[in-house]
Design a protein around this motif. Structure first.
Motif, PDB file in Angstrom:
ATOM      1  N   ARG A 177      31.324   9.501  16.945  1.00  0.00           N
ATOM      2  CA  ARG A 177      31.467   8.050  16.846  1.00  0.00           C
ATOM      3  C   ARG A 177      31.550   7.450  18.245  1.00  0.00           C
ATOM      4  NH1 ARG A 177      32.690   5.635  11.969  1.00  0.00           N
ATOM      5  NH2 ARG A 177      33.436   3.868  13.186  1.00  0.00           N
ATOM      6  N   LEU A 178      30.916   6.297  18.406  1.00  0.00           N
ATOM      7  CA  LEU A 178      30.989   5.602  19.688  1.00  0.00           C
ATOM      8  C   LEU A 178      32.332   4.913  19.865  1.00  0.00           C
ATOM      9  CD1 LEU A 178      27.433   3.967  19.930  1.00  0.00           C
ATOM     10  CD2 LEU A 178      28.269   5.980  21.166  1.00  0.00           C
ATOM     11  N   ASP A 179      32.828   4.256  18.809  1.00  0.00           N
ATOM     12  CA  ASP A 179      34.031   3.438  18.955  1.00  0.00           C
ATOM     13  C   ASP A 179      35.274   4.274  19.208  1.00  0.00           C
ATOM     14  OD1 ASP A 179      33.830   4.433  16.386  1.00  0.00           O
ATOM     15  OD2 ASP A 179      34.390   2.561  15.370  1.00  0.00           O
ATOM     16  N   THR A 180      35.480   5.312  18.431  1.00  0.00           N
ATOM     17  CA  THR A 180      36.695   6.114  18.593  1.00  0.00           C
ATOM     18  C   THR A 180      36.525   7.245  19.603  1.00  0.00           C
ATOM     19  OG1 THR A 180      36.040   7.435  16.675  1.00  0.00           O
ATOM     20  CG2 THR A 180      37.552   5.606  16.283  1.00  0.00           C
ATOM     21  N   ASP A 181      35.373   7.887  19.595  1.00  0.00           N
ATOM     22  CA  ASP A 181      35.167   9.071  20.437  1.00  0.00           C
ATOM     23  C   ASP A 181      34.670   8.716  21.838  1.00  0.00           C
ATOM     24  OD1 ASP A 181      35.855  11.286  18.641  1.00  0.00           O
ATOM     25  OD2 ASP A 181      34.140  10.619  17.453  1.00  0.00           O
ATOM     26  N   VAL A 182      33.478   8.168  21.927  1.00  0.00           N
ATOM     27  CA  VAL A 182      32.858   7.944  23.237  1.00  0.00           C
ATOM     28  C   VAL A 182      33.619   6.902  24.048  1.00  0.00           C
ATOM     29  CG1 VAL A 182      30.770   7.125  24.400  1.00  0.00           C
ATOM     30  CG2 VAL A 182      30.593   8.718  22.469  1.00  0.00           C
ATOM     31  N   ARG A 183      33.861   5.742  23.445  1.00  0.00           N
ATOM     32  CA  ARG A 183      34.541   4.673  24.207  1.00  0.00           C
ATOM     33  C   ARG A 183      35.987   5.043  24.480  1.00  0.00           C
ATOM     34  NH1 ARG A 183      31.909   0.583  19.937  1.00  0.00           N
ATOM     35  NH2 ARG A 183      29.740   0.798  20.663  1.00  0.00           N
ATOM     36  N   GLY A 184      36.648   5.647  23.503  1.00  0.00           N
ATOM     37  CA  GLY A 184      38.035   6.048  23.709  1.00  0.00           C
ATOM     38  C   GLY A 184      38.173   7.062  24.822  1.00  0.00           C
ATOM     39  N   ALA A 185      37.288   8.065  24.846  1.00  0.00           N
ATOM     40  CA  ALA A 185      37.349   9.101  25.876  1.00  0.00           C
ATOM     41  C   ALA A 185      36.994   8.553  27.249  1.00  0.00           C
ATOM     42  CB  ALA A 185      36.415  10.251  25.504  1.00  0.00           C
ATOM     43  N   HIS A 186      36.009   7.666  27.305  1.00  0.00           N
ATOM     44  CA  HIS A 186      35.622   7.090  28.595  1.00  0.00           C
ATOM     45  C   HIS A 186      36.774   6.309  29.232  1.00  0.00           C
ATOM     46  CE1 HIS A 186      30.929   7.222  28.156  1.00  0.00           C
ATOM     47  NE2 HIS A 186      31.442   8.364  28.583  1.00  0.00           N
ATOM     48  N   ARG A 187      37.576   5.649  28.404  1.00  0.00           N
ATOM     49  CA  ARG A 187      38.704   4.875  28.943  1.00  0.00           C
ATOM     50  C   ARG A 187      39.717   5.777  29.651  1.00  0.00           C
ATOM     51  NH1 ARG A 187      39.185   2.585  23.636  1.00  0.00           N
ATOM     52  NH2 ARG A 187      37.689   0.880  23.422  1.00  0.00           N
ATOM     53  N   VAL A 188      39.772   7.023  29.259  1.00  0.00           N
ATOM     54  CA  VAL A 188      40.719   7.969  29.850  1.00  0.00           C
ATOM     55  C   VAL A 188      40.095   8.694  31.043  1.00  0.00           C
ATOM     56  CG1 VAL A 188      42.215   9.945  29.298  1.00  0.00           C
ATOM     57  CG2 VAL A 188      41.811   8.213  27.591  1.00  0.00           C
ATOM     58  N   GLY A 189      38.812   8.494  31.262  1.00  0.00           N
ATOM     59  CA  GLY A 189      38.140   9.139  32.385  1.00  0.00           C
ATOM     60  C   GLY A 189      37.420  10.418  32.037  1.00  0.00           C
ATOM     61  N   LEU A 190      37.242  10.668  30.735  1.00  0.00           N
ATOM     62  CA  LEU A 190      36.533  11.859  30.277  1.00  0.00           C
ATOM     63  C   LEU A 190      35.035  11.593  30.207  1.00  0.00           C
ATOM     64  CD1 LEU A 190      38.815  12.687  27.227  1.00  0.00           C
ATOM     65  CD2 LEU A 190      38.793  13.925  29.377  1.00  0.00           C
ATOM     66  N   ARG A 191      34.258  12.629  30.411  1.00  0.00           N
ATOM     67  CA  ARG A 191      32.849  12.553  30.071  1.00  0.00           C
ATOM     68  C   ARG A 191      32.686  12.810  28.570  1.00  0.00           C
ATOM     69  NH1 ARG A 191      30.823  16.676  34.463  1.00  0.00           N
ATOM     70  NH2 ARG A 191      33.048  17.211  34.360  1.00  0.00           N
ATOM     71  N   THR A 192      31.521  12.460  28.029  1.00  0.00           N
ATOM     72  CA  THR A 192      31.354  12.537  26.584  1.00  0.00           C
ATOM     73  C   THR A 192      30.008  13.127  26.194  1.00  0.00           C
ATOM     74  OG1 THR A 192      30.482  10.275  26.503  1.00  0.00           O
ATOM     75  CG2 THR A 192      32.859  10.558  26.141  1.00  0.00           C
ATOM     76  N   GLU A 211      25.313   4.894  25.865  1.00  0.00           N
ATOM     77  CA  GLU A 211      26.763   4.875  26.091  1.00  0.00           C
ATOM     78  C   GLU A 211      27.356   6.232  26.473  1.00  0.00           C
ATOM     79  OE1 GLU A 211      29.581   2.560  23.899  1.00  0.00           O
ATOM     80  OE2 GLU A 211      27.977   1.564  22.776  1.00  0.00           O
ATOM     81  N   PRO A 212      27.048   7.309  25.756  1.00  0.00           N
ATOM     82  CA  PRO A 212      27.639   8.606  26.127  1.00  0.00           C
ATOM     83  C   PRO A 212      26.961   9.185  27.355  1.00  0.00           C
ATOM     84  CG  PRO A 212      26.127   8.885  24.303  1.00  0.00           C
ATOM     85  CD  PRO A 212      26.208   7.411  24.552  1.00  0.00           C
ATOM     86  N   ASP A 213      27.570  10.217  27.912  1.00  0.00           N
ATOM     87  CA  ASP A 213      26.964  10.905  29.047  1.00  0.00           C
ATOM     88  C   ASP A 213      25.805  11.785  28.601  1.00  0.00           C
ATOM     89  OD1 ASP A 213      28.826  10.238  31.404  1.00  0.00           O
ATOM     90  OD2 ASP A 213      30.194  10.797  29.805  1.00  0.00           O
ATOM     91  N   VAL A 214      25.954  12.388  27.422  1.00  0.00           N
ATOM     92  CA  VAL A 214      24.892  13.231  26.869  1.00  0.00           C
ATOM     93  C   VAL A 214      24.802  12.977  25.370  1.00  0.00           C
ATOM     94  CG1 VAL A 214      24.155  15.615  26.413  1.00  0.00           C
ATOM     95  CG2 VAL A 214      25.173  15.046  28.612  1.00  0.00           C
ATOM     96  N   VAL A 215      23.600  12.994  24.846  1.00  0.00           N
ATOM     97  CA  VAL A 215      23.352  12.863  23.412  1.00  0.00           C
ATOM     98  C   VAL A 215      22.754  14.161  22.890  1.00  0.00           C
ATOM     99  CG1 VAL A 215      22.042  11.632  21.628  1.00  0.00           C
ATOM    100  CG2 VAL A 215      22.965  10.375  23.590  1.00  0.00           C
ATOM    101  N   VAL A 216      23.312  14.688  21.794  1.00  0.00           N
ATOM    102  CA  VAL A 216      22.740  15.861  21.128  1.00  0.00           C
ATOM    103  C   VAL A 216      22.658  15.562  19.634  1.00  0.00           C
ATOM    104  CG1 VAL A 216      23.633  17.475  22.849  1.00  0.00           C
ATOM    105  CG2 VAL A 216      24.986  16.999  20.794  1.00  0.00           C
TER     106      VAL A 216
END
Length: 232
Positions: A177-192, A211-216
């Protein structure tokens, strides 16, 4: 697969449950059953095709609560918590919900990275992960019911980082998910790494894919994605 990230070393992989590990259809079916039962108690019906339309609309938007949307369409906005509570009665992952690429991928990652579960789930999900052999590969557990915070709340990501003793720049979160996973992790400084299946959009837009760093599109692509993020 595409990447927009640098080449910092990765020590920790944070992994969502619904979507990357288990098929999200399990929760979709639990929510449909709960909505159908609650509507029937009020003398109403739930059309499954309309339910699917609302479900797919929320998936495509990648924002806003699915439970709120379903309650507002088929029940009342005030029924959101009732709907959530009823759905949890039926939300259990059978062995058949485990994606076939999960265990082979975890075996590839084992020994190279610490692996954390970071998921908005009830504590009982650990029982399913143990039953299906996933737990054998997990080093850190950050399940929302136990931690007391749900993604995208920074606290659940920070909990996993503290438990692992790893800095955000050396960790990657994998979710669908972009809203909970990607955006949430980016706010903490994580790659996604965004796994486009389950509650990911039916038709991802170019903006969403950026939005994410990598898409699979499967977990089998994850080892190569992590190598790419590290510049290997």
């Amino acid at each position: 697969m595409h990447s927009n990230s640098g080449a910092d070393r990765i020590d920790l992989v944070l992994l969502d449950v619904g979507g990357p590990i288990y098929d999200d259809a399990t929760y979709r079916d639990a929510l449909l059953r709960a909505a159908t039962e609650l509507a029937a108690e009020d003398g109403r019906t739930v059309d499954e095709a309309e339910f699917q339309r609302v479900y797919d609309e929320r998936r495509q938007a990648q924002s806003g609560s699915l439970r709120t949307a379903i309650a507002g369409r088929f029940l009342t906005p005030e029924d959101r918590q009732r709907l959530s509570d009823r759905a949890e009665r039926y939300w259990e992952y059978p062995p058949s919900a485990l994606y076939t690429d999960v265990l082979p991928t975890l075996r590839q990652l084992a020994g190279r990275y610490k692996i954390a579960i970071v998921a908005n789930q009830r504590a009982v999900v650990v029982d399913a992960l143990r039953r299906d052999g996933v737990a054998d590969h997990i080093d850190i557990w950050a399940v929302s019911e136990v931690v007391g915070a749900e993604k995208p709340d920074p606290r659940i990501f920070q909990y996993a980082l503290r438990e692992a003793g790893v800095e955000p720049k050396n960790a990657v979160h994998v979710g669908n998910r972009l809203d909970t996973d990607v955006r949430g992790a980016h706010r903490v400084g994580l790659r996604t790494v965004w796994v486009v299946r389950g509650e990911a959009p039916p038709e991802p837009t170019p903006e969403q894919l950026a939005e994410p760093d990598v898409v699979v599109y499967s977990l089998a692509e994850l080892p190569a994605a992590l190598d790419r993020l590290q510049g290997e």
